[in-house]
Design a protein around this motif. Structure first.
Motif, PDB file in Angstrom:
ATOM      1  N   TYR A   1       5.179  -2.966 -11.091  1.00 39.00           N
ATOM      2  CA  TYR A   1       4.175  -2.427 -12.017  1.00 39.00           C
ATOM      3  C   TYR A   1       4.837  -1.696 -13.174  1.00 39.00           C
ATOM      4  CZ  TYR A   1      -0.067  -3.858  -9.748  1.00 39.00           C
ATOM      5  OH  TYR A   1      -1.096  -4.634  -9.269  1.00 39.00           O
ATOM      6  N   LYS A   2       5.914  -0.992 -12.895  1.00 45.81           N
ATOM      7  CA  LYS A   2       6.605  -0.275 -13.976  1.00 45.81           C
ATOM      8  C   LYS A   2       7.296  -1.241 -14.933  1.00 45.81           C
ATOM      9  CE  LYS A   2       7.029   3.936 -11.356  1.00 45.81           C
ATOM     10  NZ  LYS A   2       7.845   4.761 -10.495  1.00 45.81           N
ATOM     11  N   LEU A   3       7.821  -2.343 -14.404  1.00 50.92           N
ATOM     12  CA  LEU A   3       8.546  -3.309 -15.231  1.00 50.92           C
ATOM     13  C   LEU A   3       7.644  -4.290 -15.969  1.00 50.92           C
ATOM     14  CD1 LEU A   3      11.506  -4.285 -12.869  1.00 50.92           C
ATOM     15  CD2 LEU A   3      11.643  -2.954 -14.979  1.00 50.92           C
ATOM     16  N   HIS A   4       6.526  -4.686 -15.369  1.00 49.37           N
ATOM     17  CA  HIS A   4       5.766  -5.814 -15.888  1.00 49.37           C
ATOM     18  C   HIS A   4       4.354  -5.491 -16.363  1.00 49.37           C
ATOM     19  CE1 HIS A   4       8.896  -8.592 -14.686  1.00 49.37           C
ATOM     20  NE2 HIS A   4       8.943  -7.991 -13.509  1.00 49.37           N
ATOM     21  N   MET A   5       3.936  -4.234 -16.291  1.00 44.34           N
ATOM     22  CA  MET A   5       2.589  -3.916 -16.769  1.00 44.34           C
ATOM     23  C   MET A   5       2.690  -3.107 -18.038  1.00 44.34           C
ATOM     24  SD  MET A   5      -0.882  -2.574 -15.055  1.00 44.34           S
ATOM     25  CE  MET A   5      -1.387  -4.235 -14.704  1.00 44.34           C
ATOM     26  N   GLU A   6       1.997  -3.597 -19.052  1.00 49.04           N
ATOM     27  CA  GLU A   6       1.977  -2.902 -20.334  1.00 49.04           C
ATOM     28  C   GLU A   6       1.351  -1.514 -20.196  1.00 49.04           C
ATOM     29  OE1 GLU A   6       0.107  -3.500 -24.769  1.00 49.04           O
ATOM     30  OE2 GLU A   6       0.394  -5.254 -23.518  1.00 49.04           O
ATOM     31  N   ALA A   7       0.291  -1.404 -19.402  1.00 48.16           N
ATOM     32  CA  ALA A   7      -0.358  -0.103 -19.187  1.00 48.16           C
ATOM     33  C   ALA A   7       0.587   0.799 -18.383  1.00 48.16           C
ATOM     34  CB  ALA A   7      -1.676  -0.277 -18.446  1.00 48.16           C
ATOM     35  N   SER A   8       0.897   1.958 -18.912  1.00 50.87           N
ATOM     36  CA  SER A   8       1.882   2.843 -18.273  1.00 50.87           C
ATOM     37  C   SER A   8       1.398   3.420 -16.946  1.00 50.87           C
ATOM     38  CB  SER A   8       2.258   3.979 -19.221  1.00 50.87           C
ATOM     39  OG  SER A   8       1.114   4.764 -19.533  1.00 50.87           O
ATOM     40  N   ASN A   9       0.105   3.397 -16.703  1.00 55.96           N
ATOM     41  CA  ASN A   9      -0.423   3.955 -15.458  1.00 55.96           C
ATOM     42  C   ASN A   9      -0.722   2.871 -14.414  1.00 55.96           C
ATOM     43  OD1 ASN A   9      -2.601   2.886 -16.820  1.00 55.96           O
ATOM     44  ND2 ASN A   9      -3.978   4.570 -16.378  1.00 55.96           N
ATOM     45  N   GLY A  10      -0.208   1.682 -14.593  1.00 57.48           N
ATOM     46  CA  GLY A  10      -0.473   0.576 -13.681  1.00 57.48           C
ATOM     47  C   GLY A  10      -0.049   0.839 -12.249  1.00 57.48           C
ATOM     48  N   SER A  11       1.014   1.610 -12.061  1.00 55.06           N
ATOM     49  CA  SER A  11       1.484   1.874 -10.697  1.00 55.06           C
ATOM     50  C   SER A  11       0.474   2.688  -9.887  1.00 55.06           C
ATOM     51  CB  SER A  11       2.842   2.575 -10.714  1.00 55.06           C
ATOM     52  OG  SER A  11       2.740   3.839 -11.339  1.00 55.06           O
ATOM     53  N   GLN A  12      -0.508   3.279 -10.554  1.00 54.87           N
ATOM     54  CA  GLN A  12      -1.562   4.009  -9.842  1.00 54.87           C
ATOM     55  C   GLN A  12      -2.454   3.076  -9.015  1.00 54.87           C
ATOM     56  OE1 GLN A  12      -3.801   6.495 -12.506  1.00 54.87           O
ATOM     57  NE2 GLN A  12      -1.974   7.483 -13.305  1.00 54.87           N
ATOM     58  N   LEU A  13      -2.359   1.795  -9.263  1.00 55.51           N
ATOM     59  CA  LEU A  13      -3.144   0.823  -8.498  1.00 55.51           C
ATOM     60  C   LEU A  13      -2.604   0.638  -7.081  1.00 55.51           C
ATOM     61  CD1 LEU A  13      -3.576  -1.907 -11.262  1.00 55.51           C
ATOM     62  CD2 LEU A  13      -5.243  -0.173 -10.559  1.00 55.51           C
ATOM     63  N   VAL A  14      -1.364   1.083  -6.834  1.00 63.26           N
ATOM     64  CA  VAL A  14      -0.711   0.923  -5.528  1.00 63.26           C
ATOM     65  C   VAL A  14      -1.004   2.161  -4.680  1.00 63.26           C
ATOM     66  CG1 VAL A  14       1.488   0.565  -4.330  1.00 63.26           C
ATOM     67  CG2 VAL A  14       1.119  -0.447  -6.600  1.00 63.26           C
ATOM     68  N   SER A  15      -1.612   1.940  -3.521  1.00 61.61           N
ATOM     69  CA  SER A  15      -1.992   3.061  -2.658  1.00 61.61           C
ATOM     70  C   SER A  15      -0.796   3.598  -1.881  1.00 61.61           C
ATOM     71  CB  SER A  15      -3.069   2.624  -1.652  1.00 61.61           C
ATOM     72  OG  SER A  15      -2.480   1.854  -0.605  1.00 61.61           O
ATOM     73  N   GLU A  16      -1.013   4.717  -1.260  1.00 64.37           N
ATOM     74  CA  GLU A  16      -0.058   5.232  -0.290  1.00 64.37           C
ATOM     75  C   GLU A  16      -0.105   4.343   0.946  1.00 64.37           C
ATOM     76  OE1 GLU A  16       2.042   7.800  -0.831  1.00 64.37           O
ATOM     77  OE2 GLU A  16       1.193   7.873  -2.853  1.00 64.37           O
ATOM     78  N   ILE A  17       0.883   4.466   1.794  1.00 64.26           N
ATOM     79  CA  ILE A  17       0.905   3.721   3.057  1.00 64.26           C
ATOM     80  C   ILE A  17       0.094   4.497   4.081  1.00 64.26           C
ATOM     81  CG2 ILE A  17       2.374   2.945   4.961  1.00 64.26           C
ATOM     82  CD1 ILE A  17       4.582   2.505   2.834  1.00 64.26           C
ATOM     83  N   LYS A  18      -0.753   3.778   4.792  1.00 62.94           N
ATOM     84  CA  LYS A  18      -1.576   4.365   5.852  1.00 62.94           C
ATOM     85  C   LYS A  18      -1.202   3.717   7.179  1.00 62.94           C
ATOM     86  CE  LYS A  18      -4.184   6.898   3.224  1.00 62.94           C
ATOM     87  NZ  LYS A  18      -4.307   8.331   3.389  1.00 62.94           N
ATOM     88  N   GLU A  19      -1.145   4.525   8.237  1.00 60.56           N
ATOM     89  CA  GLU A  19      -0.802   4.007   9.553  1.00 60.56           C
ATOM     90  C   GLU A  19      -2.068   3.774  10.369  1.00 60.56           C
ATOM     91  OE1 GLU A  19       1.916   5.228  13.399  1.00 60.56           O
ATOM     92  OE2 GLU A  19       2.578   5.834  11.405  1.00 60.56           O
ATOM     93  N   SER A  20      -2.062   2.673  11.119  1.00 57.20           N
ATOM     94  CA  SER A  20      -3.200   2.376  11.989  1.00 57.20           C
ATOM     95  C   SER A  20      -3.244   3.383  13.137  1.00 57.20           C
ATOM     96  CB  SER A  20      -3.088   0.959  12.545  1.00 57.20           C
ATOM     97  OG  SER A  20      -1.931   0.833  13.354  1.00 57.20           O
ATOM     98  N   ILE A  21      -4.347   3.426  13.835  1.00 60.76           N
ATOM     99  CA  ILE A  21      -4.481   4.415  14.908  1.00 60.76           C
ATOM    100  C   ILE A  21      -3.847   3.947  16.217  1.00 60.76           C
ATOM    101  CG2 ILE A  21      -6.482   5.569  13.921  1.00 60.76           C
ATOM    102  CD1 ILE A  21      -8.244   3.980  15.851  1.00 60.76           C
ATOM    103  N   VAL A  22      -3.527   2.670  16.335  1.00 63.75           N
ATOM    104  CA  VAL A  22      -2.796   2.152  17.499  1.00 63.75           C
ATOM    105  C   VAL A  22      -1.752   1.137  17.039  1.00 63.75           C
ATOM    106  CG1 VAL A  22      -4.669   2.514  19.156  1.00 63.75           C
ATOM    107  CG2 VAL A  22      -4.510   0.351  17.950  1.00 63.75           C
TER     108      VAL A  22
END
Length: 115
Positions: free
Chosen positions: A30-51
Motif C-alpha cells: 500500500y505504501k509503494l503502490h497506492m497514490e493515496a497516502s492513507n491507503g495503508s489504513q485499509l489493512v486491519s490489525e491481526i485478530k486471533e480466533s478464540i480456539v
C-alpha cells in the motif's frame, strides 16, 4: 457514470509469524503502490480466533469507483499480495488461506476468489 464495486480481502493462518509477515507485506504494498497516502489504513490489525490459534487480518474496500486511481491501485496491490501469498498457500507447512470477494456493483454481481 462509473460503478462502485467493493473489494475485500481476508487472510487466515495458524502461524503468527507467517501472518505477521504477510500483513507487513500488505502494508508495504500500500505504501509503494497506492497514490493515496492513507491507503495503508485499509489493512486491519491481526485478530486471533478464540480456539485453535488461527489469526486473520482484513483489507477493507477502498470505496473508489472502478477505473479511478484508488480502485486501480488496490487492484494491483491485491494481485501482488496474492503472488506473495500463493507459494505459502501451496506449502503443506502452513494452514494458510485467503479470500478476495467483490460485491455491491451496480449490476448486483458478486465475485469470489480463494485459496
Amino acid at each position: 457514470m462509473r460503478n462502485i464495486r467493493h473489494h475485500a480481502f481476508i487472510v487466515t493462518c495458524n502461524d503468527r509469524k507467517v501472518i505477521d509477515a504477510i500483513r507487513v507485506k500488505a502494508l508495504e504494498l500500500y505504501k509503494l503502490h497506492m497514490e493515496a497516502s492513507n491507503g495503508s489504513q485499509l489493512v486491519s490489525e491481526i485478530k486471533e480466533s478464540i480456539v485453535n490459534h488461527y489469526c486473520s487480518f482484513f483489507i477493507i474496500p477502498d470505496g473508489s469507483k472502478e477505473g479511478y486511481d484508488a480502485s486501480d491501485d488496490s487492484d494491483v496491490i491485491r494481485e501482488k499480495l496474492i503472488e506473495f501469498i500463493q507459494p505459502l498457500v501451496s506449502s503443506e507447512e502452513y494452514h494458510l488461506s485467503y479470500a478476495e470477494f467483490s460485491y455491491g456493483a451496480d449490476n448486483g454481481q458478486t465475485t469470489f476468489r480463494h485459496s
